[in-house]
Design an enzyme around this catalytic site. Structure first.
Site, PDB file in Angstrom:
ATOM      1  N   TRP A 170      -8.681  -6.043  10.840  1.00  0.00           N
ATOM      2  CA  TRP A 170      -9.661  -5.803   9.782  1.00  0.00           C
ATOM      3  C   TRP A 170      -9.060  -5.135   8.556  1.00  0.00           C
ATOM      4  CZ3 TRP A 170      -9.364  -0.694   8.867  1.00  0.00           C
ATOM      5  CH2 TRP A 170      -9.044   0.164   9.927  1.00  0.00           C
ATOM      6  N   SER A 246      -3.552  -2.392  17.311  1.00  0.00           N
ATOM      7  CA  SER A 246      -3.107  -1.124  17.886  1.00  0.00           C
ATOM      8  C   SER A 246      -2.067  -1.337  18.976  1.00  0.00           C
ATOM      9  CB  SER A 246      -4.299  -0.369  18.473  1.00  0.00           C
ATOM     10  OG  SER A 246      -4.781  -1.014  19.647  1.00  0.00           O
ATOM     11  N   GLU A 267       2.632  -6.874  15.829  1.00  0.00           N
ATOM     12  CA  GLU A 267       2.831  -5.755  14.907  1.00  0.00           C
ATOM     13  C   GLU A 267       1.792  -4.699  15.257  1.00  0.00           C
ATOM     14  OE1 GLU A 267       1.769  -4.479  10.673  1.00  0.00           O
ATOM     15  OE2 GLU A 267       3.434  -5.892  10.411  1.00  0.00           O
ATOM     16  N   CYS A 301      -0.820  -0.272   8.364  1.00  0.00           N
ATOM     17  CA  CYS A 301       0.141  -0.004   9.445  1.00  0.00           C
ATOM     18  C   CYS A 301       1.394   0.706   8.944  1.00  0.00           C
ATOM     19  CB  CYS A 301       0.533  -1.315  10.125  1.00  0.00           C
ATOM     20  SG  CYS A 301      -0.826  -2.150  10.955  1.00  0.00           S
ATOM     21  N   GLU A 399      -1.191   8.368  15.846  1.00  0.00           N
ATOM     22  CA  GLU A 399      -1.529   7.683  14.607  1.00  0.00           C
ATOM     23  C   GLU A 399      -2.974   7.977  14.216  1.00  0.00           C
ATOM     24  OE1 GLU A 399      -0.929   3.223  12.732  1.00  0.00           O
ATOM     25  OE2 GLU A 399      -1.655   3.387  14.794  1.00  0.00           O
TER      26      GLU A 399
END
Length: 530
Positions: A170, A246, A267, A301, A399
């Site tokens: 997203w 994730s 990724e 990211c 994260e």
């Protein structure tokens, strides 16, 4: 008692009272989906306004899409490479021609600022042009050294995998939706695509433009729904999986792909470090850090979440950086004057709030920011800078994926490199210095798939000829460059022997043949042959 009647909300006063998108557009784009399992409503994160009711796919819809894509792939793979490349080059122009419409969709679905939404348009156009121009170099058969000069002809060919399943996120609903699938179809595969269910419209419009460029409809099909159901069915039926998301979900994707012995590229997450060395230009580094940390509200990211700053410039940098962060313009507007937009969801807002509240409760200092902004929109959170973050705090090595960055002082450069390399991730890193050679030397010591010198992420992200991806828990495989298209093909060796083996053709004994071969190998080494 009198009967109560409900009064329709006024769209001018309540943004949730009407849809954000023309319903004729929704109907048209809905027709691109393989979906028969009801509908799902998506909402604009910046305002809470409903965007669209879109059909939801079932596992059977996914199976039907893959079956149709596999049939189409048998024809598509035989289309000349030059014709497939021409479609990407036409697509490059269409994306740019429709840039305003695409940017508006990205803003509506993701809540990000216009300037960051345009980065997605530029990235898709760059990707289409790069692979369109480099197709022959990257995919045409290549001559290789045979076993013996003149006697053995060896050639490497590239055989498409078949049906590629793309599961896109997203946070970059245009760029990540299209940039991974374009090289897949160029290589002769077909695609079944599951965009994130929070941002499907952007992907659908981008796919529609690809049809306008000349791609057969069954060569790129879209499904819609939640990850475990629709994404799981795609992993169980496609021939290769490309996933962005994730690390937690990436591990599941890798496990499921491994059980089927199909390839995957992933990724995943990052806790990306930025190093400001003692000779850095403080003001330039502060400007760069603002972009690197808070673009797309930190939901990128490759965003920076850890800043390591040398003693010699620490105070000056912190002053300059905090001053710039405090001037970031938050808004639910769609103009070019907005610096930072909304978070994507309530869950993302809760994560950001929890990380900041936990750090504050355990002794961290909030240098600026540190609270949600419901006065702007339901999912807004201030850009936040923390100091005094310790390993006891949740945001230290987890994260955040939001507008939160921790800043640390260092006196020894080798210590800073060591601290930057701590943790399980290795996606992106940044080094700031006036000496480019020194910056590259430091960058070479960082465990990260991409390192940007005097930039946060755009230099590597926009250099399409170079591979992009993560080390360690940040992923497998690479997008962009030669690696970005060759992940979608299987190398095939075709070797032609012009003369039969000496032992068989001349009646030599095996022992005599071995001695003759030994001499030939020594001669080839003396001649410098690899």
């Amino acid at each position: 008692m009198s009967e109560q009647t409900s009064i329709p909300a006024d769209p001018e006063l309540d943004p949730t009272a009407s849809y954000a998108t023309d319903q004729s557009v929704i109907r048209r784009l809905s027709g691109l989906l393989r979906a028969t399992a009801g509908t799902r409503t998506s909402y604009a994160p910046a305002t809470g306004q409903p965007i669209a009711d879109l059909p939801v796919s079932s596992p059977d819809d996914v199976i039907a899409a893959v079956r149709s894509a596999r049939k189409t792939q048998q024809t598509w793979r035989r289309v000349p490479l030059a014709e497939r490349a021409a479609i990407l080059l036409r697509y490059h122009d269409l994306v740019l021609d429709h840039r305003h419409e695409l940017v508006d969709l990205v803003i509506r679905e993701s809540g990000k600022a216009r300037k960051q939404a345009f980065e997605e348009v530029a990235h898709v156009a760059l990707t289409a042009r790069y692979y369109g121009r480099k197709a022959a170099e990257l995919l045409e058969p290549q001559r290789k050294l045979g076993m013996f000069p003149l006697l053995t002809r060896a050639e490497q060919r590239f055989v498409p995998k078949g049906v590629v399943g793309v599961i896109s996120p997203w946070n970059y609903p245009l760029s990540m939706a299209m940039a991974d699938g374009l090289p897949a179809v160029l290589a002769g595969n077909t695609v079944v695509h599951k965009p994130d269910s929070q941002t499907p419209l952007t992907a659908l419009r981008a796919i529609e433009l690809l049809y306008d460029a000349g791609l057969p409809r069954d060569a790129w099909q879209a499904v819609n729904g939640d990850g475990p159901t629709v994404g799981g069915a795609l992993i169980q039926n496609a021939d290769y999986i490309c996933f962005t998301g994730s690390t937690k979900t990436g591990r599941l994707v890798a496990k499921q792909a491994g059980e089927r012995l199909i390839g995957c590229s992933l990724e995943l997450g990052g806790k990306n470090p930025m190093l400001v060395l003692r000779d850095a230009d403080v003001h330039r580094a502060a400007d760069g850090a603002v972009r690197a940390c808070f673009a797309s509200a930190g939901q990128l990211c490759v965003s920076m979440e850890r800043l390591y700053v040398a003693d010699q410039v620490y105070d000056a940098f912190v002053t300059a950086f905090v001053d710039r962060v405090q001037k970031i313009r938050l808004s639910a507007g769609t103009g070019w004057d907005v610096d930072m937009g909304s978070l994507i969801s309530k869950a993302q807002l809760e994560t950001v709030s929890r990380h900041v509240d936990d750090a504050r409760a355990k002794g961290a200092t909030v240098l600026t920011g540190g609270k949600p902004r419901p006065d702007i929109g339901p999912l807004f959170y201030e850009p936040t800078v923390l100091s005094g973050v310790t390993p006891a705090m949740e945001c230290f090595d987890n994260e955040t994926f939001g507008p939160v960055v921790s800043i640390y002082r260092f006196s020894d450069e080798s210590e800073a490199i060591q601290r930057a390399n701590e943790g399980e991730y290795g996606l992106n890193a940044s080094v700031w210095t006036r000496d480019g050679r020194r910056g590259r030397a430091v960058g070479a010591q960082l465990v990260a798939g991409s390192v940007n010198i005097n930039e946060g992420y755009a230099a590597s992200f926009g250099s399409i000829d170079t591979p992009m991806g993560g080390m360690r828990a940040s992923g497998l495989g690479r997008r962009q460059g030669a690696e970005g298209i060759r992940r979608y093909v299987d190398p095939q060796t075709v070797a032609t022997q012009r003369v039969l083996p000496i032992a068989a053709s001349h009646g030599l004994s095996d022992e005599a043949y071995a001695e003759l071969m030994t001499g030939a190998l020594r001669i080839l080494k003396k001649l410098g042959r690899p």
